[in-house]
Motif scaffolding. Sequence first.
Motif, short mmCIF file in Angstrom:
data_model
loop_
_atom_site.label_atom_id
_atom_site.label_comp_id
_atom_site.label_asym_id
_atom_site.label_seq_id
_atom_site.Cartn_x
_atom_site.Cartn_y
_atom_site.Cartn_z
N UNK A 103 2.02 -24.31 44.95
CA UNK A 103 1.87 -24.54 46.39
C UNK A 103 2.26 -25.96 46.82
N UNK A 104 2.08 -26.94 45.96
CA UNK A 104 2.55 -28.29 46.29
C UNK A 104 4.07 -28.30 46.49
N UNK A 105 4.78 -27.65 45.59
CA UNK A 105 6.24 -27.53 45.72
C UNK A 105 6.61 -26.68 46.94
N UNK A 117 6.87 -26.66 58.67
CA UNK A 117 6.15 -27.88 58.31
C UNK A 117 5.30 -27.61 57.09
N UNK A 118 5.24 -28.57 56.20
CA UNK A 118 4.36 -28.47 55.05
C UNK A 118 2.99 -29.00 55.44
N UNK A 119 1.96 -28.27 55.06
CA UNK A 119 0.61 -28.68 55.45
C UNK A 119 -0.30 -28.70 54.23
N UNK A 120 -1.07 -29.77 54.12
CA UNK A 120 -2.00 -29.89 53.00
C UNK A 120 -3.06 -28.79 53.07
N UNK A 121 -3.44 -28.37 54.27
CA UNK A 121 -4.43 -27.29 54.40
C UNK A 121 -3.89 -26.00 53.80
N UNK A 123 -1.85 -25.90 51.20
CA UNK A 123 -1.94 -26.08 49.74
C UNK A 123 -3.33 -25.64 49.28
N UNK A 124 -4.36 -26.06 50.00
CA UNK A 124 -5.73 -25.68 49.64
C UNK A 124 -5.95 -24.18 49.80
N UNK A 125 -5.42 -23.60 50.87
CA UNK A 125 -5.56 -22.16 51.09
C UNK A 125 -4.82 -21.39 49.99
N UNK A 126 -3.62 -21.84 49.67
CA UNK A 126 -2.84 -21.19 48.60
C UNK A 126 -3.58 -21.27 47.27
N UNK A 127 -4.11 -22.44 46.96
CA UNK A 127 -4.83 -22.61 45.70
C UNK A 127 -6.08 -21.74 45.67
N UNK A 128 -6.76 -21.62 46.81
CA UNK A 128 -7.94 -20.74 46.87
C UNK A 128 -7.53 -19.28 46.62
N UNK A 129 -6.40 -18.86 47.17
CA UNK A 129 -5.90 -17.52 46.90
C UNK A 129 -5.58 -17.32 45.44
#
Length: 153
Positions: A103-105, A117-121, A123-129
Amino acid sequence: MSIRRRRALFTALLILYTLFVFSNSLDMGPSSSSKSGAVLALVNGFFESVGLPLQLSEHFVRKAAHFAEYFGLGAVALATLRQYTARWRPHLALPLFYCLVVPLCDESIQLLVPGRSGQISDVWLDFAGALTGLAAAALLLWLWRRRAKSLQN
């Protein structure tokens, strides 16, 4: 199927799934919004047809898609690890790291795409998934092993 073939198959599946995730991020803003709008119309149409008084927003659909996409990535990552070792728990850091780097990439790719737009929120949502997908796959592995043991007895 031999272990080498299973490893190759699952590794290829993980790579292809990751490329699928990245390909979604390469959609320009209007195209991405159009896809989300089509899904939104389909879901809201279904709710209306069954008499449910629900109306989802495009924002909700987009965030749910992020979560679902990464749920799949987490499950595939753990299934791939399982092909390389029967004792996967001590090596859980590998798919966790992978499911954070992707998700960072992914969000970084979106910074380069017009209208995105890339959003840090995200990244967190993707990682939670991904964590949820990993947990679901771990639960299935545990249930599978438990069933196999009970059939042996």
